[in-house]
Motif scaffolding. Structure first.
Motif, PDB file in Angstrom:
ATOM      1  N   LEU A  20      10.937  73.107 -14.486  1.00 42.54           N
ATOM      2  CA  LEU A  20      11.454  73.915 -14.265  1.00 42.54           C
ATOM      3  C   LEU A  20      12.267  75.273 -14.077  1.00 42.54           C
ATOM      4  O   LEU A  20      11.901  75.918 -13.272  1.00 42.54           O
ATOM      5  N   GLY A  21      12.292  75.127 -14.957  1.00 45.03           N
ATOM      6  CA  GLY A  21      12.893  76.283 -15.226  1.00 45.03           C
ATOM      7  C   GLY A  21      14.342  76.483 -15.216  1.00 45.03           C
ATOM      8  O   GLY A  21      14.716  77.977 -15.158  1.00 45.03           O
ATOM      9  N   ARG A  22      14.756  75.696 -14.656  1.00 39.67           N
ATOM     10  CA  ARG A  22      16.464  75.223 -14.079  1.00 39.67           C
ATOM     11  C   ARG A  22      17.236  75.055 -15.591  1.00 39.67           C
ATOM     12  O   ARG A  22      16.613  74.646 -17.074  1.00 39.67           O
ATOM     13  N   PRO A  23      18.003  76.045 -16.074  1.00 36.97           N
ATOM     14  CA  PRO A  23      19.434  75.684 -16.971  1.00 36.97           C
ATOM     15  C   PRO A  23      19.758  74.285 -16.839  1.00 36.97           C
ATOM     16  O   PRO A  23      20.203  73.586 -16.017  1.00 36.97           O
TER      17      PRO A  23
ATOM     18  N   LYS B  65      14.590  63.465 -15.685  1.00 38.27           N
ATOM     19  CA  LYS B  65      15.680  64.459 -15.170  1.00 38.27           C
ATOM     20  C   LYS B  65      16.192  65.636 -16.050  1.00 38.27           C
ATOM     21  O   LYS B  65      15.666  66.338 -15.378  1.00 38.27           O
ATOM     22  N   ARG B  66      16.346  65.929 -17.607  1.00 42.43           N
ATOM     23  CA  ARG B  66      16.350  66.942 -18.091  1.00 42.43           C
ATOM     24  C   ARG B  66      14.898  67.494 -18.732  1.00 42.43           C
ATOM     25  O   ARG B  66      15.332  68.164 -18.824  1.00 42.43           O
ATOM     26  N   LYS B  67      13.887  66.426 -18.961  1.00 44.20           N
ATOM     27  CA  LYS B  67      12.732  67.225 -18.811  1.00 44.20           C
ATOM     28  C   LYS B  67      12.526  68.372 -17.529  1.00 44.20           C
ATOM     29  O   LYS B  67      11.532  69.129 -17.927  1.00 44.20           O
ATOM     30  N   ALA B  68      12.667  67.429 -16.413  1.00 41.83           N
ATOM     31  CA  ALA B  68      11.931  68.308 -15.068  1.00 41.83           C
ATOM     32  C   ALA B  68      12.595  69.412 -15.266  1.00 41.83           C
ATOM     33  O   ALA B  68      12.056  70.325 -14.521  1.00 41.83           O
ATOM     34  N   LEU B  69      13.958  69.633 -15.620  1.00 40.56           N
ATOM     35  CA  LEU B  69      15.073  70.668 -15.391  1.00 40.56           C
ATOM     36  C   LEU B  69      13.994  72.401 -16.297  1.00 40.56           C
ATOM     37  O   LEU B  69      14.171  73.345 -15.809  1.00 40.56           O
ATOM     38  N   ARG B  70      14.250  71.237 -17.569  1.00 41.74           N
ATOM     39  CA  ARG B  70      13.164  72.826 -18.282  1.00 41.74           C
ATOM     40  C   ARG B  70      11.393  72.682 -17.659  1.00 41.74           C
ATOM     41  O   ARG B  70      11.216  73.864 -18.376  1.00 41.74           O
TER      42      ARG B  70
END
Length: 194
Positions: free
Chosen positions: A35-38, A28-33
């Protein structure tokens, strides 16, 4: 229909779980990064939503290989659970839930009167292991063993828990499915091929 932010993150995380063998939180953390999400303040999907996406991804891209990989991991888990039966082992994670691939680690919870007894059992069996940092009262022992069926090393994470924690071990998820199962439950899964 446009997917929600949580669905978008879950979909990206599912690919990371399957293709890179990441655990859900890490994915989940890597997916956030990616996708360019905070990383702070973003709505993270539930593990159940990520698991749904993992199942969909497996069905589309790994339907030919994943069932055999899952069976090999479950058979290896069963051997270790039988070996450590005195500690009331319960299988959890992707291997229990049916979403594991050859990149997945095996997660087994051990319930002990004395948390050092599991470590002593490994020493007495001549098993090499690493001790990973615990969270609170739980310590983690990591073991690597070659799976003949997969032809590669598989990591087993043994969470050494206090015996009293066993009471809550079979608490179900929001959909009524158990997060873990004992030796008898794993044998049933292997018999029916689920």
């Amino acid at each position: 229909m446009v997917p929600s932010v949580a669905e978008e993150i879950a979909s990206a995380a599912a690919r990371l779980v399957v293709d890179e063998g990441l655990e859900y939180a890490q994915a989940k953390r890597k997916a956030l990064r990616q996708l360019g999400r905070p990383t702070r303040g973003s709505e993270l999907p539930s593990n159940e939503l990520v698991e749904d996406e993992v199942r969909s991804y497996l069905e589309l891209f790994r339907a030919d290989s994943q069932p055999a990989e899952l069976r090999a991991l479950r058979e290896l888990a069963l051997r270790w659970m039988q070996r450590l039966a005195e500690f009331r082992p319960h299988l959890g994670g992707a291997v229990w839930r049916g979403t594991a691939t050859r990149l997945s680690a095996i997660h087994i919870d051990l319930y002990c009167d004395d948390t050092k007894s599991a470590e002593l059992a490994l020493i007495n069996h001549g098993v090499d292991y690493d001790v990973a940092g615990g969270d609170g009262e739980v310590s983690y022992l990591s073991v690597a063993e070659r799976s003949p069926a997969l032809g590669e090393l598989v990591t087993l994470h043994l969470a050494v828990r206090d015996l009293d924690e066993q009471r809550g071990a079979l608490k179900p998820d929001a959909r009524g499915r158990s997060w873990r199962g004992d030796i008898a439950a794993l044998r049933r899964l292997l018999e029916v091929g689920d």
